[in-house]
Design a protein around this motif. Structure first.
Motif, PDB file in Angstrom:
ATOM      1  N   SER A   1       0.553  -1.258   0.315  1.00 30.86           N
ATOM      2  CA  SER A   1      -0.049   0.571   0.051  1.00 30.86           C
ATOM      3  C   SER A   1       0.720   1.448  -0.275  1.00 30.86           C
ATOM      4  O   SER A   1       1.991   1.080   0.173  1.00 30.86           O
ATOM      5  CB  SER A   1      -0.829  -0.029   1.478  1.00 30.86           C
ATOM      6  OG  SER A   1      -0.440   0.135   2.398  1.00 30.86           O
ATOM      7  N   LYS A   2      -0.421   2.959  -0.039  1.00 30.14           N
ATOM      8  CA  LYS A   2       1.358   3.482  -0.480  1.00 30.14           C
ATOM      9  C   LYS A   2       1.347   4.156   1.341  1.00 30.14           C
ATOM     10  O   LYS A   2       2.747   4.116   0.941  1.00 30.14           O
ATOM     11  CB  LYS A   2      -0.183   5.011  -0.278  1.00 30.14           C
ATOM     12  CG  LYS A   2       0.479   6.153  -0.346  1.00 30.14           C
ATOM     13  CD  LYS A   2      -0.455   7.340  -0.913  1.00 30.14           C
ATOM     14  CE  LYS A   2      -1.843   7.312  -0.085  1.00 30.14           C
ATOM     15  NZ  LYS A   2      -2.343   8.658  -0.797  1.00 30.14           N
ATOM     16  N   ALA A   3       1.367   3.508   2.531  1.00 33.82           N
ATOM     17  CA  ALA A   3       1.368   3.764   3.718  1.00 33.82           C
ATOM     18  C   ALA A   3       3.245   2.315   4.104  1.00 33.82           C
ATOM     19  O   ALA A   3       3.746   3.098   4.623  1.00 33.82           O
ATOM     20  CB  ALA A   3       0.321   3.269   4.496  1.00 33.82           C
ATOM     21  N   ALA A   4       3.000   1.745   2.947  1.00 38.91           N
ATOM     22  CA  ALA A   4       3.980   1.105   3.502  1.00 38.91           C
ATOM     23  C   ALA A   4       4.915   0.781   2.352  1.00 38.91           C
ATOM     24  O   ALA A   4       6.263   0.504   3.348  1.00 38.91           O
ATOM     25  CB  ALA A   4       3.409  -1.247   2.954  1.00 38.91           C
ATOM     26  N   LEU A   5       4.590   1.843   1.218  1.00 36.73           N
ATOM     27  CA  LEU A   5       5.212   2.262   0.648  1.00 36.73           C
ATOM     28  C   LEU A   5       6.056   3.565   1.288  1.00 36.73           C
ATOM     29  O   LEU A   5       7.910   3.633   1.523  1.00 36.73           O
ATOM     30  CB  LEU A   5       5.175   3.025  -0.468  1.00 36.73           C
ATOM     31  CG  LEU A   5       6.273   3.702  -1.336  1.00 36.73           C
ATOM     32  CD1 LEU A   5       7.280   2.886  -1.407  1.00 36.73           C
ATOM     33  CD2 LEU A   5       5.729   4.395  -2.867  1.00 36.73           C
ATOM     34  N   ALA A   6       5.741   4.366   2.487  1.00 35.43           N
ATOM     35  CA  ALA A   6       6.303   5.221   3.029  1.00 35.43           C
ATOM     36  C   ALA A   6       7.091   4.186   4.646  1.00 35.43           C
ATOM     37  O   ALA A   6       7.553   5.191   4.437  1.00 35.43           O
ATOM     38  CB  ALA A   6       5.580   6.548   2.984  1.00 35.43           C
ATOM     39  N   ALA A   7       6.127   3.544   4.749  1.00 41.99           N
ATOM     40  CA  ALA A   7       7.021   2.797   6.246  1.00 41.99           C
ATOM     41  C   ALA A   7       8.470   2.692   5.685  1.00 41.99           C
ATOM     42  O   ALA A   7       9.302   2.381   6.326  1.00 41.99           O
ATOM     43  CB  ALA A   7       6.467   2.502   7.199  1.00 41.99           C
ATOM     44  N   GLY A   8       7.982   1.643   4.471  1.00 43.97           N
ATOM     45  CA  GLY A   8       9.671   1.012   4.056  1.00 43.97           C
ATOM     46  C   GLY A   8      10.685   1.234   3.440  1.00 43.97           C
ATOM     47  O   GLY A   8      12.101   1.364   4.112  1.00 43.97           O
TER      48      GLY A   8
END
Length: 172
Positions: free
Chosen positions: A71-78
């Protein structure tokens, strides 16, 4: 005043091409110690289940990544996790053998640029662009890299199917 830009929706089936610029104080990234530091950061990031770095390429002033995120949140956190790990490893690697205190401070001066890959043609072009980027920057015309068939400062050597492999499964 510039409008606030919002990253587009990211479906987990789409990979993303990410570019990270570095500060001038870090110096050229195409060095063995820097490659090892970035590899360590990718291994640290590999523990995440919702984010994966698929390919990486180091250029003099920036890093190219092909990543997959749920997800977009997973991309940001990763990406945040990768950048934090990369900063720690890079600052330590750059400081080795230098007199004075260990290097501290920012490595990536701004946010990353992300391009969502939505078609097979775009995916092929992004992979080719990332793994052959040293040719675009004419690094393949400078010794010792002028003798290289593939870029040693990228994950290209782990990508199967290169004509340069001949009958061998991998080029070492």
């Amino acid at each position: 005043e510039r409008p606030l830009l919002v990253r587009p929706f990211l479906h987990k089936r789409y990979p993303v091409h990410v570019v990270l610029r570095t500060v001038r104080a870090v110096g050229g990234l195409r060095r063995r110690c820097v490659w090892q530091a970035i590899r360590e950061a990718t291994l640290t990031t590999a523990r995440r289940e919702d984010f994966c770095i698929v390919h990486v390429s180091l250029q003099s002033t920036h890093v190219h990544l092909i990543v997959e995120a749920d997800s977009k949140a997973a991309l940001a956190a990763g990406m945040q996790g990768f950048q934090i790990s990369a900063v720690k490893h890079l600052n330590a690697a750059i400081s080795k053998g230098r007199p004075g205190p260990r290097r501290r401070g920012a490595v990536f001066p701004d946010r990353y640029h992300a391009e969502i890959i939505t078609s097979p043609t775009q995916a092929r072009r992004a992979l080719s662009y990332v793994m052959n980027n040293f040719r675009k920057h004419r690094e393949d015309q400078v010794a010792p890299m002028s003798t290289w068939k593939l870029d040693a400062f990228s994950s290209a050597i782990m990508f199967p199917g290169w004509a340069e492999y001949g009958d061998a499964p991998l080029l070492w």
